[in-house]
Write an enzyme that holds these catalytic residues in place. Structure first.
Site, short mmCIF file in Angstrom:
data_model
loop_
_atom_site.label_atom_id
_atom_site.label_comp_id
_atom_site.label_asym_id
_atom_site.label_seq_id
_atom_site.Cartn_x
_atom_site.Cartn_y
_atom_site.Cartn_z
N ASP A 45 0.86 -1.18 0.00
CA ASP A 45 0.00 0.00 0.00
C ASP A 45 0.89 1.24 0.00
O ASP A 45 2.01 1.21 0.56
CB ASP A 45 -0.91 0.01 1.23
CG ASP A 45 -2.12 0.92 1.06
OD1 ASP A 45 -3.23 0.40 0.85
OD2 ASP A 45 -1.95 2.16 1.10
N ASP A 67 3.98 2.52 -4.12
CA ASP A 67 3.26 3.47 -4.96
C ASP A 67 3.17 2.85 -6.34
O ASP A 67 4.18 2.76 -7.05
CB ASP A 67 4.00 4.80 -5.00
CG ASP A 67 3.33 5.84 -5.90
OD1 ASP A 67 2.33 5.51 -6.57
OD2 ASP A 67 3.83 6.98 -5.94
N VAL A 68 1.98 2.41 -6.75
CA VAL A 68 1.86 1.67 -8.00
C VAL A 68 2.09 2.54 -9.23
O VAL A 68 2.25 2.03 -10.34
CB VAL A 68 0.49 0.96 -8.12
CG1 VAL A 68 0.34 -0.08 -7.03
CG2 VAL A 68 -0.66 1.95 -8.13
N TYR A 175 -12.30 9.30 -14.04
CA TYR A 175 -12.46 8.02 -13.34
C TYR A 175 -13.08 6.97 -14.26
O TYR A 175 -12.62 5.83 -14.33
CB TYR A 175 -13.34 8.23 -12.10
CG TYR A 175 -13.48 6.99 -11.24
CD1 TYR A 175 -12.50 6.67 -10.31
CD2 TYR A 175 -14.59 6.16 -11.36
CE1 TYR A 175 -12.62 5.53 -9.52
CE2 TYR A 175 -14.72 5.03 -10.57
CZ TYR A 175 -13.73 4.72 -9.65
OH TYR A 175 -13.85 3.59 -8.89
N LYS A 179 -11.18 3.50 -15.49
CA LYS A 179 -11.69 2.18 -15.16
C LYS A 179 -12.10 1.40 -16.42
O LYS A 179 -11.92 0.18 -16.49
CB LYS A 179 -12.86 2.29 -14.19
CG LYS A 179 -12.45 2.75 -12.80
CD LYS A 179 -11.45 1.78 -12.16
CE LYS A 179 -11.17 2.11 -10.71
NZ LYS A 179 -10.27 1.12 -10.06
N THR A 210 -16.19 1.77 1.59
CA THR A 210 -14.75 1.87 1.79
C THR A 210 -14.41 3.26 2.32
O THR A 210 -15.28 4.12 2.47
CB THR A 210 -14.00 1.64 0.47
OG1 THR A 210 -14.36 2.69 -0.45
CG2 THR A 210 -14.36 0.30 -0.13
#
Length: 267
Positions: A45, A67-68, A175, A179, A210
Site C-alpha cells: 500500500d 506506490d503503483v 475516473y 476504469k 470503503t
C-alpha cells in the site's frame, strides 16, 4: 467471509500479493487469503503504516510500502517477493483512487439544482492523477505479475475496474475513462497471459463501503440509495468475488469482468 477454503478452492501454501491492502477491499482480500491458508500474504500500500496495521493481524502477513504509479517500485517489490519465496501464485490489484474535489463539484450541482460542469474545469493534473494510479498502476502491476508468473507456467491475477465504466457517471470523465481502460487492458492481457498458464480477471464493483465512499458527499450517497436494489456492498462481499476469481474454482474464467453492483444494472 467464512473460513471454508473449499468454497473458493483454497489458497493453501500459496504466495500472494495484494495492492491497496491497507484498507477497504484490499485489506478484506488480504484477510480472506490468509484465512484460506495462504503461505505468505504480502500487503502492499502507498500508506505503509496502514498496510502494517492490517498485516499485524495476519500470521502470514508482511507489509511493504508501494506506490503503483512508480514502475520501478512495483518491479522491486515483485522481485523481492520472488527472492524471498521463490514464486508468486496470486496477485490481487486493489489499489485505486477517486477524486474528492470533483465529487464535491457534483454534490454542489445537485444541491443547486443545476447540471454539473466538470470537464471544462478539470485540469491536467487531476486527470493525470486518476489515470496514473488507476490505469498506469494497473499496467505496472500486470506487467510485473506476468514477468514473475510466466516462468512457473501458472498464476492468477485479479484487477479492479468499476461498474461506472459501464454506466458512465455524469461529470466523472477521468475516473470512468481510467476504469474502462482497466477493463480493456486486463482483457487484452488475459488473452495473452493464458498461453503461459496465467489467468487474468477483473472485478467491477458498484457502491462499496470503503474509505473513499466515506468521503463521498451525503447528497451523492443518497443518489445511489435505491430500495429496489441491495445497499452499498461491504468490502468483504467484494473481496469474496476477487477471491473466487483468484481461486482454482474459477479455472475456466479468463478475461472476465464480473459486475458486483447489487443489481443496479446489468451490462
Amino acid at each position: 467471509m467464512g473460513d471454508e477454503g473449499a468454497e473458493h478452492g483454497g489458497f493453501t501454501g500459496r504466495v500472494v500479493l495484494v495492492t491497496g491492502a491497507g484498507s477497504g477491499i484490499g485489506a478484506a482480500v488480504a484477510r480472506g487469503l490468509a484465512a484460506r491458508g495462504a503461505e505468505a500474504v504480502v500487503l502492499a500500500d502507498v500508506d505503509g503504516p496502514a498496510a502494517e496495521s492490517v498485516a499485524k493481524g495476519l500470521g502470514a502477513g508482511r507489509a511493504v510500502t508501494l506506490d503503483v504509479t512508480d514502475a520501478g517500485q512495483v518491479d522491486r517489490v515483485f522481485d523481492e517477493v520472488l527472492r524471498r519465496h521463490g514464486r508468486l501464485d496470486v496477485v490481487v490489484h486493489a489499489a485505486g483512487v477517486d477524486d474528492p474535489t470533483v465529487k464535491q463539484w457534483l454534490a454542489d450541482a445537485v444541491l443547486a439544482g443545476r447540471p454539473p460542469e466538470v470537464t471544462a474545469r478539470l485540469d491536467d493534473e487531476a486527470w493525470r492523477r486518476v489515470m496514473r494510479v488507476n490505469l498506469d498502476g494497473t499496467f505496472h502491476v500486470l506487467r510485473a505479475a506476468l514477468r514473475a508468473m510466466r516462468p512457473n507456467g501458472s498464476g492468477a491475477v485479479v484487477t479492479f475496474g468499476s461498474s461506472a465504466a459501464f454506466d458512465a457517471l455524469t461529470g466523472y470523465p477521468h475516473y470512468v475513462a481510467a476504469k474502462a481502460g482497466v477493463h480493456a487492458l486486463s482483457q487484452s492481457v488475459a488473452k495473452e497471459a493464458i498461453a503461459f498458464g496465467v489467468r487474468v480477471n477483473t472485478v467491477a464493483p458498484g457502491p462499496t463501503e470503503t474509505g473513499m465512499a466515506a468521503h463521498t458527499p451525503a447528497v451523492l450517497r443518497e443518489g445511489f440509495a435505491d430500495p429496489r436494489v441491495r445497499p452499498y456492498a461491504t468490502p468483504e462481499e467484494i473481496a469474496d468475488v476477487a477471491l473466487f476469481l483468484a481461486s482454482d474454482a474459477a479455472a475456466n474464467l479468463v478475461g472476465a469482468v464480473l459486475l458486483a453492483n447489487g443489481g443496479r444494472f446489468t451490462a
